[in-house]
Scaffold this active site. Structure first.
Site, PDB file in Angstrom:
ATOM      1  N   GLU A 151      -3.144  -3.614  -1.446  1.00  0.00           N
ATOM      2  CA  GLU A 151      -2.726  -2.216  -1.403  1.00  0.00           C
ATOM      3  C   GLU A 151      -2.185  -1.868  -2.781  1.00  0.00           C
ATOM      4  O   GLU A 151      -1.187  -2.431  -3.234  1.00  0.00           O
ATOM      5  CB  GLU A 151      -1.649  -1.980  -0.345  1.00  0.00           C
ATOM      6  N   CYS A 175       4.695   4.338  -1.797  1.00  0.00           N
ATOM      7  CA  CYS A 175       3.269   4.398  -2.126  1.00  0.00           C
ATOM      8  C   CYS A 175       2.613   5.634  -1.534  1.00  0.00           C
ATOM      9  O   CYS A 175       1.500   5.990  -1.920  1.00  0.00           O
ATOM     10  CB  CYS A 175       2.568   3.146  -1.641  1.00  0.00           C
TER      11      CYS A 175
END
Length: 503
Positions: free
Chosen positions: A241, A278
């Site tokens: 990720e 994020c």
């Protein structure tokens, strides 16, 4: 074996794992995997629950330690640890259910349309040793016993975790808690281990007994490790990720109907956790013509904002450089001028859609911290074309009204996003069954999720057994179904009733 390490030490050099120690650690983890995969689902679920209980019991030590190392508030950290414990227990319930095994049985059928069919039975099995690299911005939820470690253990794998230097003391203490819980629950020694240092991290990716890598971090770091994983003699899955911009598109009707609430929601979301999520909205597309009014509304929204230091000095420097780089591009101007003090105030930059069409890279530069770019479009018809300029995203958001025709735009956002929101804000990723936290590159390096029960599937692979004697089949594939797991039998799913403890 890796050396005994103490959570009282924050100096990475003093706990750095040598390559020789890493090799011994992985070999021990492989032995633990071979033992642990024999455990039934109830036993494996119990290991996860034991870890959850131990973390919960250690909260008065873990949270203050995390606060000292990360500059994050106690309330935020308590909530994050609660999420981590909830996630472990949710995975334990998923393991007990057996859903993740995808047990599928096709009985022999001499009249099958393709010709006589043999007896075929397929289920998912764990991969082996998994290397995990955690994130700096979530010291519990995406760190030592975060989503990657928890889902790998739930799958039946063993885990070798690379400690993050941004919260090293916390990583060590958390690992001690996890290892103690697993030991007391009867799990094999070596099922979870922590290492430290770059050389050991690289050797972890290279080791032939390591069968997958989970990573949360920067695009540059993730890309380097991914290439290393793929360059092995036996390439392995790399579940990275890497972040994203998380664009938000506001239609003209939505802007007209609720501009103030949209701006206040945007300000709150982009500054939440000092913009170190994020899923922070790094782009906001709005109609043109109200620059001064928007600037004033955002300044008002930030009036009560309480700045805090970023997670590390390195992140602070990267944030300052990223904002200055975007601000220095032609056609970009400050809308809300923040600061780069030790505890920075939020920054919002502005550009017209014409500048973006000339410089599409403006939509691809992440500013990890409390900053975002607002783009003013001339006509709503531009939105789909602007979306075409975006790279892969963890999330995208539509702020729209019920009678807006945004079908084409929504379809484009689904093409490039892991999660598409309607009239919401992307910060906040609940742990659930339908959650998807991922997206096309550069958001992630795979088509999988790192949050939610589906994350377990990353660390498993299917194996089919053909014409095996019943007694030699794995329990989930036997007709008697001794583990009482869901089975798809000759195309039809059967789900046994949960067993009731009569005591």
């Amino acid at each position: 074996m890796a050396p005994t390490i103490s959570s009282t030490t924050r100096d990475e050099a003093s706990v750095r794992t040598s390559v020789e120690e890493l090799n011994a650690t992985v070999e021990k983890a492989h032995e633990a995997f071979l033992l642990g995969r024999r455990a039934d689902l109830t036993t494996r679920a119990g290991w996860l629950e034991a870890v959850a209980a131990a973390l919960e019991e250690d909260i008065d030590v873990l949270v203050p330690l995390a606060a000292r190392e990360t500059n994050l508030g106690v309330a935020r950290l308590q909530g994050e640890l609660k999420r981590t414990v909830f996630q472990l227990r949710l995975f334990a319930a998923e393991v007990r259910s057996g859903e993740h095994l995808d047990a599928t049985i096709d009985h022999a059928d001499p009249g099958w349309g393709m010709g006589a069919r043999p007896d075929l039975r397929r289920m998912n099995v764990p991969l082996g040793v998994v290397g995990v690299f955690g994130a700096s911005n979530f010291p519990f939820a995406f760190s030592v016993m975060g989503g990657d470690s928890a889902s790998a253990l739930a799958a039946g794998c063993s885990v070798v975790y690379k400690a993050h230097e941004g919260h090293l003391g916390l990583s060590l203490r958390t690992a001690e808690t996890v290892q103690r819980a697993l030991r007391e629950a009867g799990a094999p020694a070596g099922l979870f281990t922590l290492i430290a240092g770059r050389a050991a991290a690289e050797a972890l990716v290279d080791h032939p007994l390591v069968k997958a890598i989970g990573f949360t971090g920067s695009t540059a770091g993730g890309r380097a490790l991914a290439e290393r994983a793929f360059a092995r003699a036996e390439p392995i899955p790399f579940y990275g990720e890497l972040g994203g911009i998380n664009a938000v598109f506001v239609t003209e009707k939505a802007w007209s109907a609720r501009k103030d609430s949209i701006l206040s929601g945007y300000a709150a979301s982009l500054s939440l956790g000092m913009g170190q999520f994020c899923t922070k909205p790094g782009l906001l597309f709005v109609p043109a013509g109200t620059t001064a009014e928007v600037a004033e509304a955002l300044r008002t929204a930030f009036t009560d904002f309480e700045p805090a230091p970023l997670l590390t000095e390195r992140l602070h420097e990267g944030y300052r450089n990223a904002v200055k780089e975007v601000a220095g591009q032609p056609g970009v101007e400050p809308l809300v001028e923040g600061t780069f003090d030790a505890a920075p105030m939020p920054t919002v930059l502005r550009a017209a859609s014409a500048a973006v069409f000339e410089q599409p890279e403006l939509l691809r530069q992440e500013m990890f911290g409390p900053a975002s770019l607002l783009v003013e479009y001339r006509e709503e018809s531009e939105l789909t074309a602007l979306a075409e300029l975006l790279e892969g995203q963890l999330t995208t958001t539509l702020q729209a009204e019920a009678d807006d025709d945004v079908s084409e735009l929504a379809a484009r956002l689904a093409d490039i996003s892991g999660r598409v929101l309607w009239n919401g804000w992307p910060t906040g990723v609940t742990v659930s069954f339908a959650q998807h936290h991922g997206g096309p590159y550069p958001a992630t390096t795979s088509a999988t999720t790192s949050v939610g029960t589906a994350a377990v599937g990353r660390f498993m692979r299917p194996v089919a057994h053909q014409d095996f004697p019943a007694a030699r089949l794995p329990e989930p594939l036997q007709d008697t179904n001794p583990w009482s797991v869901p089975q798809r039998i000759d195309g039809t799913w059967t789900r046994p009733q949960p067993k009731v403890d009569a005591r």
